[in-house]
Design an enzyme around this catalytic site. Structure first.
Site, PDB file in Angstrom:
ATOM      1  N   GLN A 185      53.019  20.451 -20.124  1.00  0.00           N
ATOM      2  CA  GLN A 185      51.947  20.683 -19.141  1.00  0.00           C
ATOM      3  C   GLN A 185      50.662  19.939 -19.494  1.00  0.00           C
ATOM      4  O   GLN A 185      49.666  20.069 -18.781  1.00  0.00           O
ATOM      5  CB  GLN A 185      51.666  22.190 -18.999  1.00  0.00           C
ATOM      6  CG  GLN A 185      52.830  22.983 -18.426  1.00  0.00           C
ATOM      7  CD  GLN A 185      53.090  22.719 -16.939  1.00  0.00           C
ATOM      8  OE1 GLN A 185      52.299  22.088 -16.240  1.00  0.00           O
ATOM      9  NE2 GLN A 185      54.223  23.190 -16.447  1.00  0.00           N
ATOM     10  N   HIS A 207      59.645  15.351 -14.403  1.00  0.00           N
ATOM     11  CA  HIS A 207      59.327  15.885 -13.060  1.00  0.00           C
ATOM     12  C   HIS A 207      57.978  16.585 -12.978  1.00  0.00           C
ATOM     13  O   HIS A 207      57.537  16.947 -11.882  1.00  0.00           O
ATOM     14  CB  HIS A 207      60.468  16.776 -12.540  1.00  0.00           C
ATOM     15  CG  HIS A 207      60.590  18.124 -13.154  1.00  0.00           C
ATOM     16  ND1 HIS A 207      60.139  19.258 -12.546  1.00  0.00           N
ATOM     17  CD2 HIS A 207      61.142  18.519 -14.317  1.00  0.00           C
ATOM     18  CE1 HIS A 207      60.418  20.311 -13.306  1.00  0.00           C
ATOM     19  NE2 HIS A 207      61.021  19.878 -14.403  1.00  0.00           N
ATOM     20  N   CYS A 329      60.733  28.815 -13.525  1.00  0.00           N
ATOM     21  CA  CYS A 329      62.105  29.067 -13.963  1.00  0.00           C
ATOM     22  C   CYS A 329      62.412  30.550 -14.124  1.00  0.00           C
ATOM     23  O   CYS A 329      63.556  30.937 -14.229  1.00  0.00           O
ATOM     24  CB  CYS A 329      62.434  28.308 -15.233  1.00  0.00           C
ATOM     25  SG  CYS A 329      61.112  28.308 -16.370  1.00  0.00           S
TER      26      CYS A 329
END
Ligand code: PLP
Length: 382
Positions: A185, A207, A329
């Site tokens: 991040q 991604h 997730c």
């Protein structure tokens, strides 16, 4: 239902839209460089070139040697390699691992797995002010420690951890401990440099940086003791078996090439977006901000007190506004990270994560604020 084509995407910590340049690089490889980079003939050499080029771009983006970059399929694979690869190399005699209570599940669950095979996992919590104290990390390390694994930026709140300070101290006192940093991040949002953060291993994902899903990489400092996790045909110098995904690797490097030159400008733009968001939020009742000044501006975690996250999330979705309730997730399941920061369970239950990219606009924020304000009128509190 509003016109979803005209949507607002504020969930960039979950994934980002692949940039045009990245898609183009992927397609070009799919169409013309589809050979196996390990093949000795022309088609193989043709496919090896974009992989070599990607390695150069990526190594230069974090300031390391090309020989220290290994391609993987995602950051989860990188963190698995960092953790299980270290355990396989050093864990016979050293069974202690130091980490924090706010790591992403791709680190947390690997460590929980090692705990079941006899490892002692020491997890450092934020203090009462929501700060992870670097000294707590350093003091937890001893002769029996094989690995320290700490993220650079938390994915739910944007909180920046004291990795540089902690790793610098540990490196001096215990040079043989593997130091792993989950940089997912942080990468391309702030400068992540190997000469700045003395990590031995760093994990990254395509991604989250406008690349395409299915590619990631791991930095392993020269001389680090680590064993492969995926054993195969000797690709990536035997550290990661499996035929390299040439298109996705080329696409990831292209995204880096596009983003790298203006990290600072994008940071400034996102800082302005964050300020605007906070100013607008202050006009609504019952809002608590869960991301403080120790957090990266790219992620703003808030609570709409009294309203369950999922209800608001789907209400916004109906209006074409995409945000998240936490880590993507965990599919809505609470990770417990917010309560680690001292946030009450009720407030955590109302948490919403708004995460920016530099393509977002003030009008995206206006739409979000209007919708949140309308939600408070339309939805009954829980
Ligand atoms: N680490 C952090 C901090 C993340 O936010 C994520 C993804 O959300 C990962 C690791 C895993 O990345 P990937 O989806 O590439 O496996």
């Amino acid at each position: 239902m509003e016109n979803i084509e005209n949507f607002v995407y504020l969930d960039n910590a979950a994934t980002t839209k692949p940039c045009t340049e990245s898609i183009k690089a992927v397609n070009e490889c799919l169409e013309t460089k589809w050979g196996n980079p390990s093949s000795l003939h022309k088609k193989g050499i043709e496919a090896q070139l974009p992989v070599d080029n990607a390695r150069k771009i990526i190594a230069s983006s974090i300031g390391c040697d090309v020989s220290e970059i290994y391609f993987t399929s995602c950051a989860t694979e990188s963190t698995n390699l960092a953790i299980f690869g270290t355990a396989a190399a050093l864990g016979r005699n050293k069974k202690k691992i130091v980490t924090t209570t706010i790591e992403h599940s791709s680190v947390k669950n690997c460590l929980d797995n090692l705990a079941q095979s006899g490892y002692e996992i020491v997890k450092i919590s934020p203090d009462k002010n929501g700060i992870i104290n670097f000294a707590d990390i350093v003091n937890a390390v001893d002769e029996n420690t094989c690995l320290v694994s700490i993220m650079l930026v938390n994915n739910e709140t944007g909180y920046i951890l004291p990795v540089k300070k902690a790793f610098t101290f540990i490196k001096k006192k215990y040079p043989s401990v593997n130091l792993h940093c989950d940089c997912v991040q942080a990468y391309m949002k702030i400068n992540v440099r190997t000469d700045d953060i003395p990590a031995d291993i760093m994990s990254f994902s395509a991604h989250k940086i406008h690349g395409v899903k299915g590619a990631g990489f791991i930095y392993i400092r020269k001389g680090t003791k680590i064993k492969p996790y995926l054993i195969g045909g000797g690709q990536e110098k035997g550290i990661r078996g499996g035929t390299e995904s040439v298109p996705l690797i080329a696409g990831m490097a292209k995204a880096v090439e596009v983003l790298m030159p203006d990290i600072k400008q994008r940071f400034e733009k996102v800082t302005d977006l964050r300020s605007y968001l906070l100013q607008k939020l202050s006009s609504l009742d019952g809002i608590a901000i869960n991301s403080d000044e120790n957090c990266l501006p790219y992620i703003v975690n808030i609570s709409l007190i009294g309203y369950r996250s999922e209800i608001i999330l789907h209400y916004l979705e109906d209006k074409g506004i995409y945000i998240s309730s936490g880590s993507a997730c965990s599919k809505g399941a609470k990770s417990g990270v917010l309560t680690e920061f001292g946030i009450s369970p009720e407030r955590a239950d109302s948490a919403l994560r708004i995460s920016f990219c530099a393509e977002n606009t003030l009008s995206d924020i206006d739409r979000l604020i209007n919708a949140l304000s309308q939600a408070q009128k339309d939805i009954l509190k829980k």
